[in-house]
Design a protein around this motif. Structure first.
Motif, PDB file in Angstrom:
ATOM      1  N   MET A  77       0.839  -1.196   0.000  1.00  0.00           N
ATOM      2  CA  MET A  77       0.000   0.000   0.000  1.00  0.00           C
ATOM      3  C   MET A  77       0.878   1.251   0.000  1.00  0.00           C
ATOM      4  O   MET A  77       1.838   1.355   0.764  1.00  0.00           O
ATOM      5  N   LYS A  78       0.573   2.212  -0.872  1.00  0.00           N
ATOM      6  CA  LYS A  78       1.392   3.403  -0.999  1.00  0.00           C
ATOM      7  C   LYS A  78       1.153   4.371   0.153  1.00  0.00           C
ATOM      8  O   LYS A  78       0.032   4.538   0.619  1.00  0.00           O
ATOM      9  N   GLU A  79       2.255   5.012   0.610  1.00  0.00           N
ATOM     10  CA  GLU A  79       2.125   6.063   1.614  1.00  0.00           C
ATOM     11  C   GLU A  79       1.582   7.330   0.953  1.00  0.00           C
ATOM     12  O   GLU A  79       1.930   7.660  -0.179  1.00  0.00           O
ATOM     13  N   LYS A  80       0.766   8.054   1.680  1.00  0.00           N
ATOM     14  CA  LYS A  80       0.136   9.254   1.148  1.00  0.00           C
ATOM     15  C   LYS A  80       0.965  10.484   1.498  1.00  0.00           C
ATOM     16  O   LYS A  80       1.393  10.653   2.641  1.00  0.00           O
ATOM     17  N   ILE A  81       1.174  11.336   0.485  1.00  0.00           N
ATOM     18  CA  ILE A  81       1.979  12.539   0.701  1.00  0.00           C
ATOM     19  C   ILE A  81       1.290  13.773   0.134  1.00  0.00           C
ATOM     20  O   ILE A  81       0.451  13.688  -0.752  1.00  0.00           O
ATOM     21  N   ILE A  82       1.701  14.920   0.680  1.00  0.00           N
ATOM     22  CA  ILE A  82       1.301  16.233   0.201  1.00  0.00           C
ATOM     23  C   ILE A  82       2.555  16.929  -0.306  1.00  0.00           C
ATOM     24  O   ILE A  82       3.589  16.922   0.372  1.00  0.00           O
ATOM     25  N   ILE A  83       2.477  17.527  -1.482  1.00  0.00           N
ATOM     26  CA  ILE A  83       3.616  18.256  -2.028  1.00  0.00           C
ATOM     27  C   ILE A  83       3.430  19.748  -1.783  1.00  0.00           C
ATOM     28  O   ILE A  83       2.378  20.310  -2.096  1.00  0.00           O
ATOM     29  N   PHE A  84       4.463  20.377  -1.213  1.00  0.00           N
ATOM     30  CA  PHE A  84       4.466  21.835  -1.069  1.00  0.00           C
ATOM     31  C   PHE A  84       5.042  22.425  -2.349  1.00  0.00           C
ATOM     32  O   PHE A  84       6.196  22.181  -2.695  1.00  0.00           O
ATOM     33  N   GLY A  85       4.224  23.224  -3.032  1.00  0.00           N
ATOM     34  CA  GLY A  85       4.634  23.853  -4.276  1.00  0.00           C
ATOM     35  C   GLY A  85       3.597  23.621  -5.353  1.00  0.00           C
ATOM     36  O   GLY A  85       2.826  22.661  -5.296  1.00  0.00           O
ATOM     37  N   SER A  86       3.582  24.514  -6.339  1.00  0.00           N
ATOM     38  CA  SER A  86       2.662  24.354  -7.467  1.00  0.00           C
ATOM     39  C   SER A  86       3.268  24.911  -8.748  1.00  0.00           C
ATOM     40  O   SER A  86       2.557  25.309  -9.660  1.00  0.00           O
ATOM     41  N   GLY A  87       4.605  24.928  -8.797  1.00  0.00           N
ATOM     42  CA  GLY A  87       5.304  25.410  -9.981  1.00  0.00           C
ATOM     43  C   GLY A  87       5.949  24.269 -10.750  1.00  0.00           C
ATOM     44  O   GLY A  87       5.557  23.108 -10.632  1.00  0.00           O
ATOM     45  N   GLN A  88       6.975  24.589 -11.524  1.00  0.00           N
ATOM     46  CA  GLN A  88       7.613  23.587 -12.371  1.00  0.00           C
ATOM     47  C   GLN A  88       8.281  22.475 -11.560  1.00  0.00           C
ATOM     48  O   GLN A  88       8.234  21.299 -11.952  1.00  0.00           O
ATOM     49  N   ILE A  89       8.915  22.828 -10.454  1.00  0.00           N
ATOM     50  CA  ILE A  89       9.566  21.787  -9.648  1.00  0.00           C
ATOM     51  C   ILE A  89       8.523  20.841  -9.077  1.00  0.00           C
ATOM     52  O   ILE A  89       8.718  19.616  -9.036  1.00  0.00           O
ATOM     53  N   ALA A  90       7.389  21.383  -8.651  1.00  0.00           N
ATOM     54  CA  ALA A  90       6.304  20.530  -8.155  1.00  0.00           C
ATOM     55  C   ALA A  90       5.764  19.642  -9.267  1.00  0.00           C
ATOM     56  O   ALA A  90       5.433  18.468  -9.034  1.00  0.00           O
ATOM     57  N   GLU A  91       5.674  20.185 -10.468  1.00  0.00           N
ATOM     58  CA  GLU A  91       5.211  19.381 -11.606  1.00  0.00           C
ATOM     59  C   GLU A  91       6.176  18.234 -11.893  1.00  0.00           C
ATOM     60  O   GLU A  91       5.762  17.100 -12.157  1.00  0.00           O
ATOM     61  N   ILE A  92       7.477  18.528 -11.818  1.00  0.00           N
ATOM     62  CA  ILE A  92       8.484  17.489 -12.035  1.00  0.00           C
ATOM     63  C   ILE A  92       8.429  16.451 -10.919  1.00  0.00           C
ATOM     64  O   ILE A  92       8.494  15.239 -11.166  1.00  0.00           O
ATOM     65  N   ALA A  93       8.302  16.916  -9.673  1.00  0.00           N
ATOM     66  CA  ALA A  93       8.199  15.977  -8.547  1.00  0.00           C
ATOM     67  C   ALA A  93       6.988  15.076  -8.713  1.00  0.00           C
ATOM     68  O   ALA A  93       7.062  13.855  -8.468  1.00  0.00           O
ATOM     69  N   ASN A  94       5.878  15.650  -9.122  1.00  0.00           N
ATOM     70  CA  ASN A  94       4.667  14.864  -9.358  1.00  0.00           C
ATOM     71  C   ASN A  94       4.930  13.770 -10.394  1.00  0.00           C
ATOM     72  O   ASN A  94       4.519  12.612 -10.222  1.00  0.00           O
ATOM     73  N   PHE A  95       5.624  14.120 -11.470  1.00  0.00           N
ATOM     74  CA  PHE A  95       5.959  13.159 -12.528  1.00  0.00           C
ATOM     75  C   PHE A  95       6.744  11.979 -11.960  1.00  0.00           C
ATOM     76  O   PHE A  95       6.407  10.812 -12.195  1.00  0.00           O
ATOM     77  N   TYR A  96       7.802  12.270 -11.219  1.00  0.00           N
ATOM     78  CA  TYR A  96       8.657  11.198 -10.703  1.00  0.00           C
ATOM     79  C   TYR A  96       7.954  10.360  -9.635  1.00  0.00           C
ATOM     80  O   TYR A  96       8.031   9.124  -9.649  1.00  0.00           O
TER      81      TYR A  96
END
Length: 205
Positions: A1-20
């Protein structure tokens, strides 16, 4: 089961983090968060964007972890400030280490590290908190990378080096062995560093 996370940010770095994270991790991204005054939309990458001021109420630390996805702005001090904010709220911060990273050190990195593909992390390397290591770098044996650093691409850190806090290492920078990079240094693209640096110094090729 995957751990649930929240990402701080909504710019390009956040978009890249979301991808990975979505393609190469055991984490499930549930939402994004930023300071209330920076919210421009209620959703990002098909997930809600919430004010960090409401984070504990909507996504309690007992059920969620966090990741700070910000750039090297102001010598990584913006990312450092938000990392400390999230930690003070009681959240654990997760790491992303690419499955295509050759991580050979027995020392695990600190929290909130973002280590991308094609990196070689040699034995006995130590990596602190809130460190970004972009793709295609070499970190030599017995070297240490302190907190809140950003290493761009194709950087060579030779053996037994140390990088103090809040530095930026530009593309193709090279650090000879046994060199100490002092805090808040900028190494420009292609810079070659053969001796210890002074704090807050800038080094160009």
């Amino acid at each position: 089961m995957k751990e649930k996370i929240i990402i701080f940010g909504s710019g390009q770095i956040a978009e890249i983090a979301n991808f990975y994270f979505e393609r190469d991790s055991n984490f499930e991204i549930c939402a994004f968060t930023v300071d209330k005054e920076f919210i421009k939309t209620n959703s990002f990458k098909n997930k809600p964007v919430i004010p960090v001021e409401n984070l504990q109420k909507e996504f309690p630390k007992e059920q969620y972890k966090a990741f700070i996805a910000l750039s090297y702005r102001n010598m990584n001090k913006v990312r450092e400030k938000k990392f400390n904010l999230i930690k003070n709220l009681g959240y654990d911060c997760v790491n992303y280490i690419s499955s295509k990273c050759n991580y050979l050190s027995d020392y695990s990195p600190g929290e909130n590290c973002f280590i991308l593909e094609d990196n070689t992390i040699q034995p006995f390397v130590k990596i602190g908190n809130n460190v970004t290591i972009w793709s295609g770098n070499h970190v030599g044996h017995h070297s240490s990378i302190n907190d809140h650093n950003f290493i761009s691409s194709h950087v060579v850190i030779s053996g037994n080096c140390s990088i103090d806090k809040n530095c930026f290492l530009g593309v193709n920078a090279t650090i000879h062995n046994n060199v100490k990079i002092a805090k808040e240094c900028i190494l420009g693209a292609g810079a070659v560093i053969q001796k210890d640096t002074q704090p807050k110094s800038i080094h160009l090729p």
